[in-house]
Design an enzyme around this catalytic site. Structure first.
Site, PDB file in Angstrom:
ATOM      1  N   LYS A 118       1.005  -1.030   0.003  1.00  0.00           N
ATOM      2  CA  LYS A 118       0.085  -0.100  -0.029  1.00  0.00           C
ATOM      3  C   LYS A 118       0.842   1.123   0.135  1.00  0.00           C
ATOM      4  CE  LYS A 118      -4.565   0.502   0.271  1.00  0.00           C
ATOM      5  NZ  LYS A 118      -5.483  -0.288  -0.139  1.00  0.00           N
TER       6      LYS A 118
HETATM    7  N1  GLU Z   1      -7.229  -0.057  -3.299  1.00  0.00           N
HETATM    8  C1  GLU Z   1      -7.930  -1.349  -3.554  1.00  0.00           C
HETATM    9  C2  GLU Z   1      -8.091  -2.206  -2.353  1.00  0.00           C
HETATM   10  O1  GLU Z   1      -7.728  -1.784  -1.241  1.00  0.00           O
HETATM   11  C3  GLU Z   1      -7.653  -1.849  -4.894  1.00  0.00           C
HETATM   12  C4  GLU Z   1      -5.903  -2.405  -4.940  1.00  0.00           C
HETATM   13  C5  GLU Z   1      -5.425  -2.825  -6.245  1.00  0.00           C
HETATM   14  O2  GLU Z   1      -6.141  -2.868  -7.021  1.00  0.00           O
HETATM   15  O3  GLU Z   1      -4.389  -3.378  -6.308  1.00  0.00           O
HETATM   16  O4  GLU Z   1      -8.225  -3.418  -2.544  1.00  0.00           O
END
Ligand code: GLU
Length: 416
Positions: free
Chosen positions: A107
């Site tokens: 993240k």
């Molecule tokens: N931000 C989204 C999540 O928390 C998508 C992450 C992604 O597609 O890599 O799952």
């Protein structure tokens, strides 16, 4: 680790501890998986429109890469900090493993209120952030995507900054991009569509017809708005939605087409399409399905007792505390945990990445049906595990995800 010690990180670790204990996870592995593999903190000097230079703080945390490149969104929000990003990275690891995607979890984030920036400032901030995290990312290393406060345009700037550095176009470095540069059909609505697919399975499991189901959605951003729209298409009645400014309630059902096409600067309650309610009141509405699709720690020991839904379908990451989980279990509320309910986003991100690597693009129908296959089978696997092992749906999802990661670690062995 002191730097990580924030409420959201404590929640992620407490969930992990509970699951690790229940599955009797190898103690050496426990210590490793509680902490991220790699964390980067960057300072981002940005030239503001008035000529000043403002310095923002950004993060990229890779929790685990034992099963493949790490994957996870980038969040722009004033409350972003290292602990929150690390918690979200850990949840991504379990989420990808649960869905069977060949990824670890990561993240990123910048502590900023994106709406307070001009388009130029936002672009300069994003490009500087991409340049600073450049050593960590790449299609085989770590693949960012949108999250709270970021969108396809921001992914395009990251893709361009990365591509400028290496000298050729690298679409697979991020997902959630515009179609013109290798984005995928169906990615924008994917998280909401996934929430709907698992919610429909839960309704079926509980013998509740969708036609008589009522739905309340906290958060009317990307996840909340598409969830509401697609639930309504499926025949459910969406009686309340909210955003940071407050919510809107209409027991007859809200006009979502009008709500979604309104001027986005207009707060929901000013649309006069229903009665104004607070976010707290929305959570306590009597409804069949409650979808928290905003930020973490919304359902806590303080308000869980007042929830009146039958199904809690977690569109957001980490919306429910452990104390609240116990109360919801006593009340018999069926919880579809975040790492399952909101995994549609990363599942279609995976499709986008595969299409980019193969330079071969799929139809919208293919994407929807493959998403439905993967998320529905993850739902039924989790439900079976929860029934057989007599654990909550959250524990079942965590234990299944953690088990996949543990196997990868044990089979690869400890380096050096
Ligand atoms: N931000 C989204 C999540 O928390 C998508 C992450 C992604 O597609 O890599 O799952």
């Amino acid at each position: 680790m002191q730097e990580l010690d924030t409420p959201t990180f404590r929640l992620a670790v407490a969930q992990f501890d509970q699951a690790a204990e229940a599955m009797e996870l190898d103690t050496n592995l426990r210590e490793r998986l509680k902490l991220p593999q790699r964390s980067l903190v960057v300072s981002l000097p940005v030239r503001m429109d008035d000529g000043r230079v403002e310095v923002f703080t950004g993060y990229r945390v890779q929790h685990d890469s034992s099963r493949g490149p790490s994957k996870g969104g980038i969040r722009y929000h004033p409350d972003v900090n290292l602990g929150e990003v690390a918690a979200l990275a850990m949840w991504m690891t379990w989420k990808c493993a649960l869905a069977g995607l060949p990824y670890g979890g990561a993240k990123g984030g910048v502590s900023v209120a994106p709406k307070s920036l001009s388009a130029g400032e936002l672009q300069r901030l994003t490009r500087r952030y991409a340049a600073e995290i450049f050593p960590l990312i790449g299609p085989d290393k770590d693949v960012p995507a949108p999250d709270v406060g970021t969108d396809a345009q921001i992914m395009a700037w990251i893709m361009d900054t990365y591509s400028q550095q290496v000298g050729y176009a690298v679409p697979g470095v991020v997902t959630g991009k515009p179609l013109s540069i290798g984005g995928s059909l169906g990615r924008e609505e994917a998280t909401g569509r996934g929430v709907v697919y698992v919610t429909l399975e839960a309704l079926r499991h509980l013998n509740l017809p969708v036609e008589t189901a009522t739905v309340a959605v906290q958060g009317f951003g990307n996840v909340g708005s598409h969830t509401a729209r697609i639930m309504q298409q499926q025949g459910a009645r969406v009686i309340a939605v909210s955003d940071v400014s407050g919510g809107l309630y209409n027991p007859k059902g809200l006009d979502l087409v009008k709500l979604m096409s309104r001027d986005l600067n207009q707060p929901l309650h000013q649309t006069k399409l229903g009665d104004a309610i607070t976010n707290e009141e929305l959570l306590q509405l009597e409804c069949t399905v409650l979808v928290p699709a905003a930020l973490s720690e919304q359902i806590t020991g303080k308000n869980a007792d007042r929830l009146k839904c039958r199904i809690l379908s977690e569109g957001a990451n980490g919306p429910t505390t452990l104390e609240a989980d116990r109360i919801l279990a006593d009340k018999g509320i069926f919880v579809i945990p975040d790492i399952l309910a909101n995994s549609g986003g990363v599942i279609v991100s995976y499709f986008e990445w595969v299409q980019d690597l193969q330079r071969f693009f799929w139809s919208a129908a293919d994407i929807q049906s493959r998403l439905q296959d993967i998320i529905t089978s993850a739902f039924h696997r989790t439900l079976r595990f929860s029934t057989e092992r007599r654990v909550s749906m959250r524990m079942a999802a965590l234990m299944s995800g953690i088990d996949q990661v543990a196997q990868a670690h044990l089979q690869r062995g400890l380096y050096p």
